[in-house]
Design an enzyme around this catalytic site. Structure first.
Site, PDB file in Angstrom:
ATOM      1  N   ASP A  26      29.721   5.924  14.982  1.00 28.76           N
ATOM      2  CA  ASP A  26      30.286   4.863  14.131  1.00 28.76           C
ATOM      3  C   ASP A  26      31.565   5.297  13.405  1.00 28.76           C
ATOM      4  OD1 ASP A  26      28.530   2.779  14.695  1.00 28.76           O
ATOM      5  OD2 ASP A  26      27.161   3.246  13.044  1.00 28.76           O
ATOM      6  N   HIS A  58      27.509  -6.256   5.213  1.00 27.35           N
ATOM      7  CA  HIS A  58      28.715  -5.794   4.519  1.00 27.35           C
ATOM      8  C   HIS A  58      29.528  -7.035   4.130  1.00 27.35           C
ATOM      9  CE1 HIS A  58      29.137  -1.505   6.428  1.00 27.35           C
ATOM     10  NE2 HIS A  58      28.765  -1.392   5.172  1.00 27.35           N
ATOM     11  N   CYS A  74      36.518  -3.939  10.764  1.00 32.78           N
ATOM     12  CA  CYS A  74      35.792  -2.677  10.561  1.00 32.78           C
ATOM     13  C   CYS A  74      36.486  -1.506  11.234  1.00 32.78           C
ATOM     14  CB  CYS A  74      34.392  -2.753  11.171  1.00 32.78           C
ATOM     15  SG  CYS A  74      33.381  -4.127  10.679  1.00 32.78           S
TER      16      CYS A  74
HETATM   17  N1  ARG Z   1      27.105   0.435  12.783  1.00 35.70           N
HETATM   18  C1  ARG Z   1      27.904   0.430  11.602  1.00 35.70           C
HETATM   19  C2  ARG Z   1      27.012   0.392  10.374  1.00 35.70           C
HETATM   20  O1  ARG Z   1      26.007  -0.274  10.431  1.00 35.70           O
HETATM   21  C3  ARG Z   1      28.871  -0.725  11.637  1.00 35.70           C
HETATM   22  C4  ARG Z   1      29.861  -0.726  10.501  1.00 35.70           C
HETATM   23  C5  ARG Z   1      30.697  -1.952  10.445  1.00 35.70           C
HETATM   24  N2  ARG Z   1      31.712  -1.821   9.481  1.00 35.70           N
HETATM   25  C6  ARG Z   1      32.100  -2.756   8.581  1.00 35.70           C
HETATM   26  N3  ARG Z   1      33.146  -2.527   7.846  1.00 35.70           N
HETATM   27  N4  ARG Z   1      31.442  -3.884   8.441  1.00 35.70           N
HETATM   28  O2  ARG Z   1      27.258   1.031   9.382  1.00 35.70           O
END
Ligand code: ARG
Length: 263
Positions: free
Chosen positions: A58, A159, A253
């Site tokens: 990630d 988020h 993201c």
């Molecule tokens: N797999 C990552 C997590 O769950 C995805 C992050 C996505 N980033 C964001 N800025 N919404 O942390």
């Protein structure tokens, strides 16, 4: 940005992630490359790269590294240890470039631009699934900005940058159902013109768009918001990020703002 050389679904820390529904890394690399080329060649944005690291799938979601104001970088403390392992790489990158790096006192959780979005002279900050409310008070003090806290209620929109997209001139796109009723009211009071997005487009992460001046880089196949934005005078650039959606991510993201000046 960080090239997704080691990207994949290797753990499950949000409802989108399912190890049985693997991302195709070749497709992901192509989608990332197209986004990178659009930012660099079409929008003339200067993009700095963080080297990718094996075992940190990630790390390509650099928006979660922290949040930036002038020369001060407030680094994240992630809720899940899988992502907390990314922190030293972000910190090293900023320290090598002589940025001032601070972290919030332990054990306060904060996931950077994922949960902190600038709108005019204030910051909207999300809490509940990843970042904590306490982080918002500390951020307001550190950055010297008013911070409006927004409570997220739907784990699919874990988020703030998955359900709110601040635009220009008193406008923002949002997915109302992802917020508590009080936070919906707060948004309506704070932002003169709100564009609600449909559930289908919200689930394609249409709110996870990169806004630079009048340019909006957003996911393809979201005709409603695309039309609304064009009518409101924005230039819409569509990209595909289907592989990153499998990890719960989108265009926004994949990039962290180092400077929010407009083009
Ligand atoms: N797999 C990552 C997590 O769950 C995805 C992050 C996505 N980033 C964001 N800025 N919404 O942390």
């Amino acid at each position: 940005m960080c090239r997704p050389d080691h990207f994949g679904i290797y753990y499950e820390i949000n409802p989108w992630m399912d190890r049985g529904r693997q991302a195709d890394r070749t497709v992901a690399l192509g989608q990332w490359e197209a986004l990178y080329q659009l930012l660099v060649n079409t929008l003339r944005i200067q993009v700095e790269l963080l080297p990718s690291v094996p075992g940190l799938p990630d790390l390509c979601f650099t928006a979660n590294a922290g949040v930036f104001v002038d020369n001060l970088f407030v680094s994240s403390r992630f809720r899940y240890r899988e992502r907390e392992a990314e922190v030293p790489y972000y910190t090293q990158w900023f320290l090598e470039r002589n940025y001032r790096v601070v972290c919030l006192p332990e054990p306060v959780l904060f996931e950077g631009e994922g949960d902190a979005l600038f709108y005019e002279d204030c910051l909207f900050a999300g809490y509940r699934f990843r970042s904590e409310l306490q982080a918002h008070h500390l951020l307001a003090e550190l950055l010297g900005l008013p911070v409006h806290s927004l409570e997220l209620t739907d784990p699919w929109f874990y988020h703030l940058d998955t359900c709110l997209c601040p635009l220009q001139q008193g406008q923002a796109a949002y997915y109302p159902e992802a917020f508590s009723p009080a936070s919906q009211r707060l948004l309506k009071e704070a932002i003169p013109e709100l564009f609600p997005v449909t559930e289908a487009e919200a689930r394609r992460f249409v709110c996870n768009a990169i806004v630079v001046g009048q340019a909006v880089v957003m996911n393809a196949d979201c005709p409603h918001l695309s039309r609304t934005l064009v009518e409101a005078g924005y230039r819409v650039y569509e990209v595909g990020t289907t592989e990153f959606l499998k990890a719960g991510g989108g265009p926004k993201c994949l990039a962290l703002f180092l400077d929010r000046g407009t083009t």
